[in-house]
Design an enzyme around this catalytic site. Structure first.
Site, short mmCIF file in Angstrom:
data_model
loop_
_atom_site.label_atom_id
_atom_site.label_comp_id
_atom_site.label_asym_id
_atom_site.label_seq_id
_atom_site.Cartn_x
_atom_site.Cartn_y
_atom_site.Cartn_z
N LYS A 218 0.82 -1.21 0.00
CA LYS A 218 0.00 0.00 0.00
C LYS A 218 0.86 1.26 0.00
O LYS A 218 0.59 2.21 -0.73
CB LYS A 218 -0.95 -0.01 1.21
CG LYS A 218 -1.93 1.17 1.19
CD LYS A 218 -3.11 0.97 2.12
CE LYS A 218 -2.73 0.99 3.57
NZ LYS A 218 -3.91 1.17 4.45
N SER A 219 1.91 1.27 0.81
CA SER A 219 2.77 2.45 0.89
C SER A 219 3.40 2.76 -0.47
O SER A 219 3.45 3.92 -0.90
CB SER A 219 3.87 2.23 1.93
OG SER A 219 3.33 2.08 3.22
N ARG B 88 2.66 6.00 -3.30
CA ARG B 88 3.76 6.83 -3.78
C ARG B 88 3.96 6.70 -5.29
O ARG B 88 4.30 7.69 -5.97
CB ARG B 88 5.04 6.47 -3.02
CG ARG B 88 5.01 6.94 -1.56
CD ARG B 88 6.02 6.20 -0.70
NE ARG B 88 6.13 6.72 0.65
CZ ARG B 88 5.29 6.43 1.65
NH1 ARG B 88 4.25 5.61 1.42
NH2 ARG B 88 5.46 6.94 2.84
N GLY C 295 -5.30 7.36 5.61
CA GLY C 295 -4.48 8.29 6.38
C GLY C 295 -3.17 8.61 5.69
O GLY C 295 -2.73 9.77 5.68
N SER D 7 7.75 8.94 12.37
CA SER D 7 6.58 8.82 11.49
C SER D 7 7.02 8.95 10.04
O SER D 7 7.47 10.03 9.61
CB SER D 7 5.53 9.89 11.81
OG SER D 7 4.52 9.90 10.81
N GLN E 183 5.04 8.96 7.59
CA GLN E 183 4.07 9.83 6.92
C GLN E 183 4.45 11.29 7.06
O GLN E 183 4.39 12.05 6.09
CB GLN E 183 2.67 9.57 7.47
CG GLN E 183 2.14 8.19 7.14
CD GLN E 183 0.76 7.96 7.73
OE1 GLN E 183 0.20 8.80 8.42
NE2 GLN E 183 0.19 6.79 7.46
N ASP F 227 2.02 -1.22 11.89
CA ASP F 227 0.69 -1.71 11.49
C ASP F 227 0.48 -3.19 11.79
O ASP F 227 -0.61 -3.71 11.56
CB ASP F 227 0.47 -1.46 10.00
CG ASP F 227 0.27 0.02 9.69
OD1 ASP F 227 -0.33 0.72 10.52
OD2 ASP F 227 0.72 0.47 8.63
N LYS G 218 -4.05 5.46 15.45
CA LYS G 218 -4.21 4.89 14.12
C LYS G 218 -5.69 4.99 13.72
O LYS G 218 -6.41 5.85 14.23
CB LYS G 218 -3.72 3.44 14.11
CG LYS G 218 -2.25 3.29 14.49
CD LYS G 218 -1.31 3.97 13.50
CE LYS G 218 -1.17 3.18 12.22
NZ LYS G 218 -0.19 3.80 11.27
N ARG H 180 -5.71 1.16 18.58
CA ARG H 180 -5.40 -0.26 18.39
C ARG H 180 -4.84 -0.90 19.65
O ARG H 180 -4.95 -2.12 19.82
CB ARG H 180 -4.44 -0.43 17.21
CG ARG H 180 -5.11 -0.18 15.87
CD ARG H 180 -4.16 -0.37 14.71
NE ARG H 180 -4.87 -0.21 13.44
CZ ARG H 180 -4.26 -0.04 12.27
NH1 ARG H 180 -2.94 0.00 12.21
NH2 ARG H 180 -4.97 0.10 11.17
#
Length: 444
Positions: free
Chosen positions: A25-26, A30, A98, A171, A173, A323, A350, A354
């Site tokens: 996904k990451s 990108r 997110g 982070s 992100q 995650d 998150k 979680r």
């Protein structure tokens, strides 16, 4: 709003077979973004076609990039050049994404227009201040709800200023948002991180032709981007997502007699902490056919059942598996002895809390769980907890998938009240897991 989709997972026999999980996904996010900023046509193979990534594709289209899908599943992106994004006509709805939200905030911040961003109830509850603070230092302005929450407006700047920013909390992100703002900023933009986080942004920027330096400093790892590069189209092969692979891998580890292969998994060392942690607990996970695809290390993972034992998972490993703690906790609940998961503060912010989801859900299943500050302590008995509960997914795909995996070994079934959010990251999850021998089914 969507209609809830309950699923129930029942005790399974030995798992077998070979599967391939959806694309990372990451990297998928990108690839679409950088392809949308590059000159020429970028072809992307193996893109994750979950709702989160499709939201990124829609956002890039709304800002001028051409994004299409061929019949064979390959995606094509024709970019507009660095600084060439245009103001979207309507608010960007990012759903549950997110990562997309925070990275797009960085991209938009260094463009001279205003964009509005929103998402689902879960995304609207998540804090964005950690991103707005450095981006405001670069010249952007933001109008948000209280505590920096969505919906929000990004008021980009025509004269962005390069900064050197030290992350207060590890982070990827936030790091990526600052570096992406640095793309359309003159000079050099740097981010210093006390704990290394996933480096997909740095790797892919280089893949598209940007100059990125990484230096070890007394303050931590420093990534520096030379601004206003000419990004050139570059094809991308997206490896299997290690976060998604963690679910069948844990299933293979805890279901007696299992022997499975998860093919083509990305094993970037800044993402592979969950596999190291499982091995610390005695798991049998072998890397077969190691190779490099799209600048990322990849291998097939052969997973065979082995009795697990407790282990202490250090806080410094958190950025490489943030995650995956939920599904790792499922394994810990089946292990013998005490497992301590340290440094989990980030889990509280998150898609849901979680850390609470681990403690409350496992306790309801019959496991012994203690939360002490930011640490989670799970005292396993060597046998799975009893199960027999309904778990509230709280719009969090990883809660849903984790407890469906646990249901494969509990004496009584585990029911998830709503598995619809799973489509954000792992479309076809239940069918793929069932192909290995799990027993996940919708209610009659």
């Amino acid at each position: 709003m969507h209609a809830p989709r309950p699923l129930t997972s029942r005790k399974a026999g030995a798992l077998s077979g070979t599967i391939r999980v959806p694309g990372d996904k990451s990297i998928s996010h990108r690839a679409l973004m950088f392809g949308g900023l590059a000159l020429g046509e970028t072809r992307i193979t193996g893109l994750l076609e979950g709702e989160d990534v499709l939201a990124t594709a829609a956002a890039m289209r709304a800002m001028g990039a051409t994004v299409t899908r061929d019949g064979d599943g390959q995606w094509r992106v024709t970019g507009v050049g660095v600084g060439g994004l245009s103001e979207p006509d309507a608010p960007l709805d990012l759903g549950n994404a997110g990562t997309a939200t925070r990275l797009l905030m960085g991209l938009i911040a260094a463009h001279p227009f205003t964009a509005f961003m929103t998402g689902d109830a879960s995304l609207r509850s998540r804090p964005m201040a950690r991103v707005t603070v450095p981006l405001e230092q670069m010249g952007a302005r933001f109008v948000t709800r209280s505590k920096g929450r969505l919906p929000l407006a990004v008021i980009g700047t025509a004269t962005p200023t390069p900064i050197s920013y030290t992350l207060p909390v590890a982070s990827a992100q936030v790091k990526s948002a600052v570096l992406l703002a640095g793309l359309n900023t003159p000079g050099e933009t740097s981010v210093i991180e006390p704990e290394p986080t996933r480096d997909h942004t740095e790797n892919m920027l280089r893949h598209f032709g940007a100059t990125v330096r990484v230096d070890e400093t007394p303050e931590g790892r420093k990534a520096t981007l030379v601004g206003q590069p000419v990004l050139k189209a570059a094809d991308v092969v997206v490896p299997g997502d290690p976060s998604s692979a963690a679910f069948p891998v844990v299933a293979g580890c805890i279901v007696p007699g299992s022997d499975i292969i998860v093919a083509g998994v990305g094993l970037n060392p800044l993402r592979a902490g969950v596999f190291a942690s499982l091995r610390d607990m005695g798991a049998s996970i072998d890397e077969v056919n190691p190779r490099v695809e799209g600048g990322e290390p990849v291998a097939d993972l052969r997973v065979r059942y082995a009795p697990l034992h407790g282990a202490e998972i250090p806080a410094h490993r958190a950025p490489s598996m943030i995650d995956e703690y939920l599904v790792l906790a499922m394994a810990a609940a089946c292990a013998s002895g005490r497992t301590i998961l340290r440094g989990l503060s980030e889990l509280r912010v998150k898609e849901s809390d979680r850390l609470a989801a681990i403690a409350e859900g496992l306790t309801a299943c019959g496991a012994i769980v203690t939360v002490a500050g930011d640490d989670c302590i799970i005292d396993g008995t060597g046998t799975p907890p009893k199960g027999g509960v309904t778990i509230g997914a709280k719009l969090d795909h990883r809660i849903a998938m984790s407890y469906l995996i646990l249901g494969a070994v509990t004496e009584q079934p585990i029911r998830i009240d709503d598995a619809a959010p799973v489509d954000t990251s792992f479309p076809g999850f239940a069918d793929l897991m069932n192909s290995l021998g799990l027993k996940i089914a919708a209610e009659a």
